[in-house]
Design a protein around this motif. Structure first.
Motif, PDB file in Angstrom:
ATOM      1  N   ALA A  93      76.904   3.707  48.614  1.00  0.00           N
ATOM      2  CA  ALA A  93      76.529   3.402  50.007  1.00  0.00           C
ATOM      3  C   ALA A  93      76.940   4.493  50.962  1.00  0.00           C
ATOM      4  N   LYS A 111      68.136   7.545  47.043  1.00  0.00           N
ATOM      5  CA  LYS A 111      67.849   6.237  47.617  1.00  0.00           C
ATOM      6  C   LYS A 111      66.430   5.817  47.251  1.00  0.00           C
ATOM      7  N   ARG A 153      70.654  -4.508  48.420  1.00  0.00           N
ATOM      8  CA  ARG A 153      69.850  -4.679  47.223  1.00  0.00           C
ATOM      9  C   ARG A 153      69.542  -6.154  47.045  1.00  0.00           C
ATOM     10  N   TRP A 172      69.353  -1.489  55.421  1.00  0.00           N
ATOM     11  CA  TRP A 172      69.928  -0.293  54.805  1.00  0.00           C
ATOM     12  C   TRP A 172      71.153  -0.669  53.983  1.00  0.00           C
ATOM     13  N   ASN A 173      71.342   0.040  52.877  1.00  0.00           N
ATOM     14  CA  ASN A 173      72.479  -0.171  51.982  1.00  0.00           C
ATOM     15  C   ASN A 173      72.555  -1.618  51.501  1.00  0.00           C
ATOM     16  N   ILE A 188      66.386  -0.285  52.006  1.00  0.00           N
ATOM     17  CA  ILE A 188      66.712   1.095  51.670  1.00  0.00           C
ATOM     18  C   ILE A 188      67.983   1.014  50.835  1.00  0.00           C
ATOM     19  N   THR A 189      67.837   1.200  49.528  1.00  0.00           N
ATOM     20  CA  THR A 189      68.930   0.947  48.599  1.00  0.00           C
ATOM     21  C   THR A 189      69.419   2.250  47.988  1.00  0.00           C
ATOM     22  N   PRO A 190      70.709   2.527  48.088  1.00  0.00           N
ATOM     23  CA  PRO A 190      71.245   3.720  47.426  1.00  0.00           C
ATOM     24  C   PRO A 190      71.326   3.501  45.914  1.00  0.00           C
TER      25      PRO A 190
END
Length: 309
Positions: free
Chosen positions: A308, A168, A277, A274-275, A161-163
């Protein structure tokens, strides 16, 4: 009652519900589902043998081989071992009958043992027929398994889960572990969640790019988490509560086999980072060639800063 993805959840079922943690789709692409009430019919045997594991198939073939020869050895004993010419006097009658059955079933025929009399020859006729049919079926199963395209798609260990600017995205990577060329690749992604009554609900996840004509390097599959996405404003705790799982179906054309291939994979709620890449998985050497490392397919790095938050 709470509302989640438009479904009602009864907190009273929480303890029993939270104890259930098995994933729906295993890492090898098989579904973690046991069917009750289905019948294995005789004409389903070939399909069953085509998909059963190699170890189990070997045991089935060995068991069938021994069982057939055991049954016919008993028939030869009933007809009288004295009707078999060339028996070994140092072996018990059963083993003479068993080894004669093996030679007949496999059509080896060393020329030492031979049948004599109408009854024994009738048994030999029946066993020879079963031998032809049995080996034809086994040969077909083995050939079918070896000729079937064996796809080897490598998936990243985690989905991320990339901001990004404006929101996102959910993303994961895949690559072809073989040197063969895969073309006309397509991917479909489903989100499945489970409510407190064990009922599964499915949601299609729209992708930025759902197909590729060529697949020489890795492919980063991206789902934008917009307001229309079922993942919009969802927290890790909610995904765990619903035993969320992302199901992946990949299909394409394998140039080496000349057949279409399919691959399945899944990411459970606890396999989402999460957060984070992905790091770049390829470099360019001094000659200008692209060097792609499958080992780097799984490498990630945290996203820091304003994105993030």
């Amino acid at each position: 009652m709470r509302k989640f993805w438009g479904r009602s959840i009864d907190p009273g079922l929480g303890e029993k519900y939270n104890s259930w943690t098995k994933r729906m789709l295993n890492k090898d692409g098989t579904f973690n589902i046991v069917k009750r009430g289905s019948e294995l019919r005789l004409y389903d045997a070939y399909q069953y043998l085509s998909y059963v594991s190699v170890a189990r198939l070997s045991l089935i073939v060995l068991g069938f081989y021994l069982l057939i020869n055991l049954l016919f050895a008993i028939l030869y004993l009933g007809a009288g071992v004295e009707n078999l010419h060339g028996v070994d006097p140092n072996l018990p009658p059963f083993w003479n009958a068993f080894f004669f059955s093996v030679q007949t079933f496999t059509t080896v025929g060393y020329g030492i043992l031979s049948p004599h009399g109408m009854l024994v020859n009738l048994i030999v006729t029946l066993e020879s027929l079963l031998g032809w049919v049995g080996f034809a079926i086994i040969t077909g199963v083995v050939y079918g398994r070896f000729s079937k395209p064996n796809v080897r798609i490598l998936y990243s260990n985690n989905a991320l889960i990339t901001p990004v600017e404006g929101g996102k995205v959910l993303q994961f990577r895949l690559a072809n572990k073989r040197n063969s060329m895969l073309m006309e690749m397509e991917v479909k992604v489903l989100l499945t969640v489970q409510d407190a009554t064990y009922e599964r609900h499915y949601y299609n996840l729209k992708l930025e790019q759902s197909s590729q004509h060529f697949f020489p390097l890795s492919w980063t599959v991206v789902h934008p988490i917009s307001k229309e996405s079922p993942l919009f404003n969802i927290t890790p705790g909610q995904l765990e509560e619903q035993r969320a799982e992302v199901l992946v179906l990949v299909k394409g054309y394998d140039e080496a086999f000349g057949h279409h291939i399919h691959s399945r994979f899944s990411y459970r709620y606890d396999e989402l980072l999460w957060n984070a890449r992905f790091k770049k998985a390829y470099t360019v050497d001094e000659t200008g060639e692209i060097v792609f490392s499958l080992l780097k397919l799984h490498e990630t790095e945290p996203v820091k800063g304003e994105l993030a938050e």
